[in-house]
Design a protein around this motif. Structure first.
Motif, PDB file in Angstrom:
ATOM      1  N   VAL A 299      72.836  18.971  31.034  1.00 47.22           N
ATOM      2  CA  VAL A 299      73.695  19.110  29.858  1.00 47.22           C
ATOM      3  C   VAL A 299      73.994  20.599  29.703  1.00 47.22           C
ATOM      4  O   VAL A 299      73.118  21.390  29.317  1.00 47.22           O
ATOM      5  CB  VAL A 299      73.015  18.557  28.597  1.00 47.22           C
ATOM      6  CG1 VAL A 299      73.970  18.630  27.402  1.00 47.22           C
ATOM      7  CG2 VAL A 299      72.550  17.127  28.816  1.00 47.22           C
ATOM      8  N   ASP A 300      75.199  21.013  30.037  1.00 48.30           N
ATOM      9  CA  ASP A 300      75.553  22.432  30.156  1.00 48.30           C
ATOM     10  C   ASP A 300      75.254  23.250  28.910  1.00 48.30           C
ATOM     11  O   ASP A 300      74.821  24.400  28.993  1.00 48.30           O
ATOM     12  CB  ASP A 300      77.032  22.576  30.510  1.00 48.30           C
ATOM     13  CG  ASP A 300      77.312  22.104  31.931  1.00 48.30           C
ATOM     14  OD1 ASP A 300      76.387  22.195  32.768  1.00 48.30           O
ATOM     15  OD2 ASP A 300      78.426  21.632  32.204  1.00 48.30           O
ATOM     16  N   LYS A 301      75.480  22.687  27.728  1.00 45.97           N
ATOM     17  CA  LYS A 301      75.338  23.473  26.502  1.00 45.97           C
ATOM     18  C   LYS A 301      73.998  23.242  25.797  1.00 45.97           C
ATOM     19  O   LYS A 301      73.835  23.585  24.632  1.00 45.97           O
ATOM     20  CB  LYS A 301      76.488  23.158  25.549  1.00 45.97           C
ATOM     21  CG  LYS A 301      77.846  23.592  26.101  1.00 45.97           C
ATOM     22  CD  LYS A 301      78.953  23.354  25.098  1.00 45.97           C
ATOM     23  CE  LYS A 301      80.296  23.827  25.655  1.00 45.97           C
ATOM     24  NZ  LYS A 301      81.407  23.631  24.685  1.00 45.97           N
ATOM     25  N   ALA A 302      73.036  22.644  26.541  1.00 47.62           N
ATOM     26  CA  ALA A 302      71.744  22.317  25.941  1.00 47.62           C
ATOM     27  C   ALA A 302      70.662  23.302  26.362  1.00 47.62           C
ATOM     28  O   ALA A 302      70.781  23.999  27.369  1.00 47.62           O
ATOM     29  CB  ALA A 302      71.331  20.904  26.339  1.00 47.62           C
ATOM     30  N   SER A 303      69.612  23.355  25.579  1.00 50.88           N
ATOM     31  CA  SER A 303      68.422  24.140  25.912  1.00 50.88           C
ATOM     32  C   SER A 303      67.201  23.253  25.670  1.00 50.88           C
ATOM     33  O   SER A 303      66.961  22.831  24.536  1.00 50.88           O
ATOM     34  CB  SER A 303      68.339  25.387  25.040  1.00 50.88           C
ATOM     35  OG  SER A 303      67.159  26.109  25.313  1.00 50.88           O
ATOM     36  N   PRO A 304      66.458  22.947  26.746  1.00 52.59           N
ATOM     37  CA  PRO A 304      66.711  23.295  28.151  1.00 52.59           C
ATOM     38  C   PRO A 304      67.935  22.555  28.692  1.00 52.59           C
ATOM     39  O   PRO A 304      68.395  21.591  28.087  1.00 52.59           O
ATOM     40  CB  PRO A 304      65.428  22.849  28.844  1.00 52.59           C
ATOM     41  CG  PRO A 304      64.892  21.752  27.991  1.00 52.59           C
ATOM     42  CD  PRO A 304      65.227  22.108  26.589  1.00 52.59           C
ATOM     43  N   LYS A 305      68.401  23.020  29.831  1.00 55.17           N
ATOM     44  CA  LYS A 305      69.645  22.514  30.378  1.00 55.17           C
ATOM     45  C   LYS A 305      69.460  21.178  31.096  1.00 55.17           C
ATOM     46  O   LYS A 305      70.377  20.353  31.139  1.00 55.17           O
ATOM     47  CB  LYS A 305      70.219  23.550  31.352  1.00 55.17           C
ATOM     48  CG  LYS A 305      71.582  23.220  31.917  1.00 55.17           C
ATOM     49  CD  LYS A 305      72.064  24.348  32.825  1.00 55.17           C
ATOM     50  CE  LYS A 305      73.436  24.036  33.417  1.00 55.17           C
ATOM     51  NZ  LYS A 305      73.905  25.133  34.301  1.00 55.17           N
ATOM     52  N   THR A 306      68.269  20.976  31.675  1.00 54.00           N
ATOM     53  CA  THR A 306      68.024  19.792  32.497  1.00 54.00           C
ATOM     54  C   THR A 306      66.960  18.900  31.884  1.00 54.00           C
ATOM     55  O   THR A 306      65.928  19.378  31.401  1.00 54.00           O
ATOM     56  CB  THR A 306      67.583  20.201  33.914  1.00 54.00           C
ATOM     57  OG1 THR A 306      68.581  21.043  34.483  1.00 54.00           O
ATOM     58  CG2 THR A 306      67.398  18.988  34.800  1.00 54.00           C
ATOM     59  N   GLU A 377      71.971  32.515  25.521  1.00 50.86           N
ATOM     60  CA  GLU A 377      71.583  31.694  26.679  1.00 50.86           C
ATOM     61  C   GLU A 377      72.819  31.326  27.506  1.00 50.86           C
ATOM     62  O   GLU A 377      72.809  31.405  28.738  1.00 50.86           O
ATOM     63  CB  GLU A 377      70.865  30.419  26.225  1.00 50.86           C
ATOM     64  CG  GLU A 377      69.417  30.590  25.847  1.00 50.86           C
ATOM     65  CD  GLU A 377      68.773  29.253  25.523  1.00 50.86           C
ATOM     66  OE1 GLU A 377      68.168  28.657  26.429  1.00 50.86           O
ATOM     67  OE2 GLU A 377      68.885  28.812  24.361  1.00 50.86           O
ATOM     68  N   LEU A 378      73.881  30.924  26.819  1.00 48.86           N
ATOM     69  CA  LEU A 378      75.107  30.541  27.525  1.00 48.86           C
ATOM     70  C   LEU A 378      75.710  31.737  28.255  1.00 48.86           C
ATOM     71  O   LEU A 378      76.236  31.617  29.369  1.00 48.86           O
ATOM     72  CB  LEU A 378      76.114  29.952  26.524  1.00 48.86           C
ATOM     73  CG  LEU A 378      75.704  28.630  25.863  1.00 48.86           C
ATOM     74  CD1 LEU A 378      76.735  28.228  24.813  1.00 48.86           C
ATOM     75  CD2 LEU A 378      75.556  27.527  26.907  1.00 48.86           C
ATOM     76  N   PHE A 379      75.626  32.927  27.608  1.00 52.93           N
ATOM     77  CA  PHE A 379      76.149  34.149  28.241  1.00 52.93           C
ATOM     78  C   PHE A 379      75.374  34.472  29.518  1.00 52.93           C
ATOM     79  O   PHE A 379      75.950  34.782  30.563  1.00 52.93           O
ATOM     80  CB  PHE A 379      76.081  35.317  27.252  1.00 52.93           C
ATOM     81  CG  PHE A 379      76.529  36.622  27.818  1.00 52.93           C
ATOM     82  CD1 PHE A 379      77.868  36.842  28.153  1.00 52.93           C
ATOM     83  CD2 PHE A 379      75.617  37.651  28.039  1.00 52.93           C
ATOM     84  CE1 PHE A 379      78.277  38.058  28.690  1.00 52.93           C
ATOM     85  CE2 PHE A 379      76.024  38.864  28.577  1.00 52.93           C
ATOM     86  CZ  PHE A 379      77.359  39.065  28.905  1.00 52.93           C
ATOM     87  N   LYS A 380      74.025  34.365  29.454  1.00 52.19           N
ATOM     88  CA  LYS A 380      73.196  34.640  30.626  1.00 52.19           C
ATOM     89  C   LYS A 380      73.477  33.641  31.753  1.00 52.19           C
ATOM     90  O   LYS A 380      73.501  34.009  32.930  1.00 52.19           O
ATOM     91  CB  LYS A 380      71.709  34.609  30.251  1.00 52.19           C
ATOM     92  CG  LYS A 380      71.249  35.821  29.444  1.00 52.19           C
ATOM     93  CD  LYS A 380      69.740  35.898  29.359  1.00 52.19           C
ATOM     94  CE  LYS A 380      69.166  34.740  28.591  1.00 52.19           C
ATOM     95  NZ  LYS A 380      67.691  34.876  28.462  1.00 52.19           N
TER      96      LYS A 380
END
Length: 389
Positions: A299-306, A377-380
């Motif tokens: 999920v691209d905009k999630a934390s964590p992503k996977t 996070e998205l920027f990194k």
């Protein structure tokens, strides 16, 4: 001679045309009578999928007696699992808990006993006093614990169960069914260590005293039927003799319930027949074992992503013995992830089919919490992606 032949043919046709019609349902009931002729109600299910292997009046509302304690034990195990209760924690017996009649471990007012020993008293000796003591420890009072029990009933979508107390002593509007009890038993068995208590034949309480209290399991099948390791007996003059039992053979676990049996001998014999039938006719087929990685979601905009989809329990279906395994198919059908995602939230289902017919659908739940990733996070992530290009 011709007249005689014609007469015989007419009589035969007349007899056939007026023979009683036997429906498929009646034929099914006939087979049920052969297995559990004395039970008022009975059922056998697969403990993994919940598939019904056998049933007789399975949705008939009846008094459940001490089988009620299956729901009590379920809430106690949940409290232990969530850290709200510890096995070595001491519980002080109230005057009310000590006053319980019927089956008991003879707790005295003010006596302290560990959660684990009280659980033994419930699971093995069907102690009404032990049940109430634990209920008061978890909820503050038996009344509040009963409210928790009925809320759990609603959560499990059991439409024919209502509890008025924690232990199954006769009370108005206290009822359940063989089917509902089987589902409660299935939920309880998710806490695998419950069979450490329900599966013991004998043990002791108050071991450090001069006269330790000898516990003998009220469910004699744990000793006399191979593979039986629980769950709970019940008896009142109104409910008669009841039993919810579970047995495991290899990787195949079955739950069998009978209500309203005339005596313990018949009760045990008919539950044994239910197990014999299940293990002789069916087998368990593994789709995933506990701990297997089924898939992963990004999920691209999630934390964590996977999010890794790991089987939190064995996913198994029951098939008739001799069924070719290559006929069984399965597929994950995942929902669109909505953030934030909570632990335990449904994210899809595992669908198992055979010859385009659905054998079973398992709900898949999230094992982690996912929130929206921060702008940093998205920027990194975008910088990392640019570097790797």
């Amino acid at each position: 001679m011709k007249r005689l032949i014609v007469s015989v043919m007419l009589i035969t046709m007349f007899s056939i045309s007026f023979a009683p019609y036997v429906s498929a349902e009646e034929e099914k009931d006939k087979s049920n009578v052969e297995i559990t002729p004395n039970a008022m109600s009975a059922i056998s299910i697969d403990a993994s999928s919940g598939k019904i292997l056998y049933e007789k009046n399975a949705h008939k509302r009846l008094p459940p007696a001490s089988i009620t304690k299956i729901m009590s034990m379920l809430l106690i195990m949940e409290a232990i699992d969530k850290g709200k209760l510890k096995l070595d924690e001491m519980v002080r017996t109230s005057e009310y808990a000590a006053s319980m009649g019927g089956s008991q471990i003879f707790l005295e007012q003010g006596e302290e006993m560990s959660v684990e020993d009280l659980l033994k008293g419930v699971a093995m000796a069907s102690g009404n006093d032990a049940t109430v003591a634990l209920a008061e420890k978890v909820a503050g009072s038996e009344e509040l614990f009963v409210e928790m029990m009925n809320n759990k009933v609603k959560q499990l979508k059991l439409e024919n169960t209502r509890f008025a107390n924690t232990n199954g002593l006769p009370a108005p509007d206290h009822y359940s069914t063989a089917y509902d009890i089987a589902i409660m038993s299935k939920e309880l068995l998710k806490y695998e260590n419950i069979t450490n208590y329900t599966g013991k034949y004998e043990d002791y309480l108050r071991k450090d005293e001069k006269k330790p209290f000898w516990l003998v399991n009220t469910n004699k099948l744990v000793r006399f039927y191979p593979g039986v390791d629980g769950l709970k007996t019940g008896y009142t003059s109104e409910a008669k003799f009841c039993l919810s039992a579970t047995a495991k053979k290899d990787d195949f676990r079955v739950i069998s319930v009978v209500l309203g049996e005339p005596n313990t001998k018949t009760r045990n014999a008919e539950v044994s027949k239910l197990f014999d039938y299940a293990f002789s006719q069916f087998e368990s087929y593994a789709i995933y074992d506990k701990g297997d990685v089924m898939d992963s979601i990004t999920v691209d905009k999630a934390s964590p992503k996977t999010l890794s989809l790991v089987a939190d329990q064995p996913y198994r279906v029951v098939i008739k013995k001799g069924t070719p395994s290559d006929e069984i198919k399965h597929a994950l059908e995942l929902d669109e992830i909505q953030l934030p995602l909570q632990v335990g939230q449904r994210i899809g289902k595992l669908v198992v089919t055979m010859d385009d017919e659905i054998l079973h659908e398992f709900d898949i739940e999230s094992s982690i919490h996912m929130k929206r990733a921060s702008w940093w996070e998205l920027f990194k992530r975008s910088l990392t992606k640019m570097v790797t290009l």
